[in-house]
Design an enzyme around this catalytic site. Structure first.
Site, PDB file in Angstrom:
ATOM      1  N   TYR A   1      11.628  -6.753 -11.846  1.00 13.64           N
ATOM      2  CA  TYR A   1      11.113  -5.453 -12.277  1.00 13.64           C
ATOM      3  C   TYR A   1      10.500  -4.663 -11.125  1.00 13.64           C
ATOM      4  CZ  TYR A   1       8.100  -2.026 -14.590  1.00 13.64           C
ATOM      5  OH  TYR A   1       7.483  -0.880 -14.958  1.00 13.64           O
TER       6      TYR A   1
ATOM      7  N   GLU B   1      -1.513   3.092  15.846  1.00  9.01           N
ATOM      8  CA  GLU B   1      -1.624   1.845  15.088  1.00  9.01           C
ATOM      9  C   GLU B   1      -0.322   1.048  15.071  1.00  9.01           C
ATOM     10  OE1 GLU B   1      -3.233   3.825  11.735  1.00  9.01           O
ATOM     11  OE2 GLU B   1      -5.284   3.452  12.376  1.00  9.01           O
TER      12      GLU B   1
ATOM     13  N   ASN C   1       0.976   6.369   8.979  1.00  3.77           N
ATOM     14  CA  ASN C   1       2.132   6.097   9.819  1.00  3.77           C
ATOM     15  C   ASN C   1       3.122   5.211   9.077  1.00  3.77           C
ATOM     16  OD1 ASN C   1       0.396   3.573  10.481  1.00  3.77           O
ATOM     17  ND2 ASN C   1      -0.680   5.254  11.520  1.00  3.77           N
TER      18      ASN C   1
ATOM     19  N   HIS D   1      -3.699   7.334   4.017  1.00  2.00           N
ATOM     20  CA  HIS D   1      -5.096   7.599   3.664  1.00  2.00           C
ATOM     21  C   HIS D   1      -5.148   8.107   2.221  1.00  2.00           C
ATOM     22  CE1 HIS D   1      -6.059   8.306   8.232  1.00  2.00           C
ATOM     23  NE2 HIS D   1      -5.713   7.066   7.958  1.00  2.00           N
TER      24      HIS D   1
ATOM     25  N   TYR E   1      -1.954  -4.522 -14.724  1.00  2.18           N
ATOM     26  CA  TYR E   1      -0.892  -5.456 -14.333  1.00  2.18           C
ATOM     27  C   TYR E   1       0.026  -4.939 -13.229  1.00  2.18           C
ATOM     28  CZ  TYR E   1       2.636  -2.824 -16.973  1.00  2.18           C
ATOM     29  OH  TYR E   1       3.500  -1.859 -17.411  1.00  2.18           O
TER      30      TYR E   1
ATOM     31  N   SER F   1       2.627   5.939  17.253  1.00  2.59           N
ATOM     32  CA  SER F   1       1.372   5.907  16.497  1.00  2.59           C
ATOM     33  C   SER F   1       0.375   4.969  17.154  1.00  2.59           C
ATOM     34  CB  SER F   1       1.657   5.431  15.062  1.00  2.59           C
ATOM     35  OG  SER F   1       0.452   5.095  14.404  1.00  2.59           O
TER      36      SER F   1
ATOM     37  N   HIS G   1       1.326   2.958   6.234  1.00  2.00           N
ATOM     38  CA  HIS G   1      -0.136   3.093   6.210  1.00  2.00           C
ATOM     39  C   HIS G   1      -0.453   4.518   5.781  1.00  2.00           C
ATOM     40  CE1 HIS G   1      -4.263   3.606   7.254  1.00  2.00           C
ATOM     41  NE2 HIS G   1      -4.002   4.296   8.358  1.00  2.00           N
TER      42      HIS G   1
ATOM     43  N   HIS H   1     -11.197   3.136   5.830  1.00  2.00           N
ATOM     44  CA  HIS H   1     -10.015   3.691   6.484  1.00  2.00           C
ATOM     45  C   HIS H   1      -8.927   4.122   5.505  1.00  2.00           C
ATOM     46  CE1 HIS H   1      -7.148   3.130  10.199  1.00  2.00           C
ATOM     47  NE2 HIS H   1      -6.788   4.157   9.445  1.00  2.00           N
TER      48      HIS H   1
END
Length: 216
Positions: free
Chosen positions: A210, A76, A29, A97, A116, A74, A95, A157
């Site tokens: 950067y 969430e 989402n 998966h 890095y 959503s 978010h 998750h």
């Protein structure tokens, strides 16, 4: 419609999550926060990213009430909203998966600074304690583990990332997934060397310019 530009970007980046192989189906989402008005625009529940239209985006206030929209937000939504309440540096949250970050999530391991580029999120990416998806507990756990960071791994998750806009939130998702893949591959043939805190503090300074992408 409220938050017209935010709606457009949410639809765009939702599709980009899929085409960039950062999620599948309806997994994940996206949201954008209008700090001045106190409104959050978020993807609707259970609709394929390639089927979501601008009018499907749901607008919520800081109490989680629907201000505009006919769709269910959503599940969430609270995980996004709590970040905006707790953080003043985040105005967009994604978010997803993703595959390799979710491997770490299933092991309930954090991602250390073995590359890095993790500096886009912080000196490491913590793994939040497990909680059921869409629950208040998950929102609290994610917010706690993401303190002083711009990404968090959600146990069993996926991943959550935030920034000042969707462009940079998406960049964090991309880079942390890349770092997770490199870590996974390195672990398969040896023990990756973790960069020291001093080096990551230097990276934090360098990434103030950067690591921030700007819209064209």
């Amino acid at each position: 419609m409220l938050m017209q530009e935010a709606r457009k970007e949410i639809v765009e980046y939702g599709k980009k999550l899929v085409t960039s192989n950062l999620t599948k189906g309806t997994g994940g989402n996206l949201s954008v926060f209008d700090r001045e008005k106190g409104y959050m625009a978020i993807t609707p529940s259970g609709i394929d990213f390639f089927e979501i239209k601008e009018e499907d985006i749901v607008i919520l206030d800081l109490d989680g009430n629907i201000v505009e929209g006919d769709r269910t937000p959503s599940s969430e939504w609270e995980m996004h909203l709590l970040q905006y309440k707790e953080r003043t540096d985040l105005d967009a949250v994604i978010h997803a998966h993703t595959t390799y970050a979710t491997v770490l999530a299933c092991l309930r391991q954090e991602l250390p600074a073995t590359h890095y580029m993790i500096a886009v999120a912080g000196k490491n990416v913590r793994c939040a304690e497990y909680a059921t998806y869409g629950s208040h507990e998950l929102a609290v756990n994610a917010t706690k583990a993401m303190k002083d960071r711009r990404a968090v791994i959600l146990a069993n998750h996926g991943i959550l990332a935030g920034a000042n806009d969707l462009l940079n939130a998406f960049n964090i998702i991309e880079e942390i997934e890349y770092c997770s893949q490199i870590y996974y591959m390195a672990k398969s043939i040896g023990e990756p060397v973790v960069l020291p805190d001093e080096e990551m503090e230097l990276m934090a300074e360098k990434f103030k310019t950067y690591g921030q992408r700007k819209k064209r």
